[in-house]
Design a protein around this motif. Structure first.
Motif, short mmCIF file in Angstrom:
data_model
loop_
_atom_site.label_atom_id
_atom_site.label_comp_id
_atom_site.label_asym_id
_atom_site.label_seq_id
_atom_site.Cartn_x
_atom_site.Cartn_y
_atom_site.Cartn_z
N ASP A 52 0.86 -1.19 0.00
CA ASP A 52 0.00 0.00 0.00
C ASP A 52 0.89 1.24 0.00
O ASP A 52 1.46 1.61 1.03
N GLU A 53 1.03 1.87 -1.17
CA GLU A 53 1.89 3.05 -1.27
C GLU A 53 1.27 4.28 -0.64
O GLU A 53 1.97 5.26 -0.39
N GLY A 54 -0.04 4.24 -0.40
CA GLY A 54 -0.70 5.41 0.18
C GLY A 54 -1.05 6.44 -0.87
O GLY A 54 -0.74 7.62 -0.72
N ILE A 55 -1.69 5.98 -1.97
CA ILE A 55 -2.13 6.89 -3.04
C ILE A 55 -3.66 6.83 -3.08
O ILE A 55 -4.24 5.86 -3.57
N LYS A 56 -4.29 7.86 -2.58
CA LYS A 56 -5.75 7.89 -2.51
C LYS A 56 -6.34 8.00 -3.91
O LYS A 56 -5.83 8.72 -4.76
N GLY A 57 -7.41 7.26 -4.14
CA GLY A 57 -8.06 7.27 -5.44
C GLY A 57 -7.42 6.31 -6.42
O GLY A 57 -7.86 6.19 -7.56
N TYR A 58 -6.38 5.60 -6.00
CA TYR A 58 -5.73 4.61 -6.87
C TYR A 58 -5.45 3.32 -6.10
O TYR A 58 -6.07 2.30 -6.32
N ARG A 59 -4.52 3.38 -5.14
CA ARG A 59 -4.13 2.15 -4.45
C ARG A 59 -5.22 1.63 -3.53
O ARG A 59 -5.41 0.41 -3.40
N ASP A 60 -5.96 2.53 -2.89
CA ASP A 60 -7.02 2.05 -2.00
C ASP A 60 -8.09 1.28 -2.77
O ASP A 60 -8.65 0.30 -2.28
#
Length: 414
Positions: A90-98
């Motif tokens: 989980d890189e912590g990219i909202k709108g993509y990784r989540d």
């Protein structure tokens, strides 16, 4: 006009034109050939051993989803005897990784595999959204790439696993080869072209079972198998240098379908020329399985086309011969120039203007490897003084990047 029949079974209607060689196949034959070619790559390269625990680097995208599906199928069909586990970062990219992690969670249930998720914030104290906010969009892929590689190894270590497989395909490998050539980074060719990376000194081994599979065929396989995957591109990746290499590869593929595997094979051959480096490839050395062989000049199987291509041994032999010639020339030069002169010559090792005498300069130029290919010293693998991760320097790349980020981190008032 009657329907075109499958080139393999000659009974079913052809529905698929293989991007790799333009062979017309029915759905069942395409799926079988795709799986057989991946199985051929795995067995000929001896990627697994019975009883091994293997972590699949799962992002939720097409490559990792197809890899998980194919490995589960082949493991059951051919009895590999390996224990498969999904490992996500989980890189912590909202709108993509989540969103993509939700796909991975569904895959874990569909394939009946355990799932482990490791986050950047947990490992480094930073998310990629925070990194981009600090440094901007340019160059952020460098941070993410370094962090992700280390996160996969750390996640595998948490699980007690020493082997991670990733969904890198032939297009990815060809792009990396071009990037290294365009940047003049030849020493990296060995690592980028190897189907297996890591050694006895490293904690985790990595392998690429889909190394010889075309990206387009992976998409076709996922479509016809009705696999559940996430298809949105990372919101920060358009700025990456890889995009330029990808565009060039796609243009070459339009002209010659086998161009992707040709670049991969050429990269493997060039990697063997780098002093002190080795490059491995499929154990069949580019020869296609006999059941899939074709008389077509551009036909290629699971591991690339061997038509008119060298295995790399000729190039390595030529490199050795050049070095032997340099040694011989150096000896001849030193004996030929020892002539006597009536005028006295300087006895010191250097003249007043800092220049060395002709004989000494010729000796230095005549040393093996000069001015030919330089002998690159091998890096000694150790551990990072700060985090303990394997590194050839005092600090690993991740810790060096984190030092720069932490210096720019704004102070939080309490």
């Amino acid at each position: 006009m009657p329907p075109v029949l499958c080139a393999i079974c000659h009974t079913e209607r052809a529905l698929i034109k293989r991007p790799k060689n333009h062979q017309k196949l029915c759905k069942a034959c395409f799926i079988r050939i795709f799986e057989d070619e991946v199985h051929h790559t795995i067995t000929s390269s001896e990627l697994f051993f019975r009883g091994e625990r293997v972590a699949i680097g799962a992002s939720g995208g097409k490559d990792s989803t197809v890899l998980a599906s194919v490995l589960k199928t082949l493991n059951e069909r051919h009895g590999y005897g390996v224990d498969l586990i999904l490992l996500s970062i989980d890189e912590g990219i909202k709108g993509y990784r989540d969103d993509s992690l939700e796909t991975v969670k569904r895959n874990a249930k569909q394939y009946d595999m355990p799932l482990k998720i490791v986050g950047y914030d947990e490992l480094y104290g930073w998310t990629m959204d925070q990194v981009v906010e600090t440094i901007g969009k340019k160059g952020n892929c460098t941070y993410c790439g370094v962090f992700r590689r280390q996160a996969l190894d750390r996640g595998a270590k948490m699980l007690g696993i020493k082997h991670v497989v990733t969904g890198h395909n032939a297009d990815d490998v060809a792009e990396t080869i071009l990037m290294n050539l365009l940047r003049g980074d030849l020493p990296r060719l060995s690592r980028s072209t190897s189907i297996v990376t890591g050694s006895d000194a490293s904690a985790v081994k990595r392998s690429k079972p889909l190394k010889y599979a075309y990206e387009k065929e992976i998409v076709l396989y996922a479509h016809h198998k009705k696999l559940d995957y996430f298809s949105t591109e990372c919101i920060y990746s358009p700025e990456a240098f890889r995009g330029s290499a990808r565009s060039l590869i796609k243009s070459l593929e339009k002209v010659r379908p086998s161009a992707i595997l040709d670049v991969v094979r050429s990269g493997e051959d060039m990697a063997r020329l780098v002093p002190g480096a080795t490059s491995d490839s499929c154990g069949c050395k580019g020869k296609t399985p006999s059941s899939h062989a074709s008389a077509d000049e551009d036909n290629v199987g699971g591991c690339g086309s061997a038509n008119g291509q060298a295995t790399g041994g000729e190039m390595a032999a030529m490199d050795r011969q050049l070095r032997e010639n340099e040694v011989a020339e150096a000896a001849n030069l030193e004996t030929e120039i020892t002539t006597t002169k009536t005028t006295p010559a300087p006895t010191s090792t250097s003249t007043s203007n800092g220049h060395r005498p002709d004989k000494q300069r010729i000796k230095e130029r005549s040393k093996p490897g000069t001015p030919g290919l330089p002998i690159i010293p091998k890096q000694k693998l150790g551990t990072c003084e700060k985090c303990g991760y394997m590194s050839s320097q005092k600090l690993c790349q991740a810790c060096m990047l984190l030092e720069g980020l932490n210096k720019n981190r704004p102070e939080i008032s309490i």
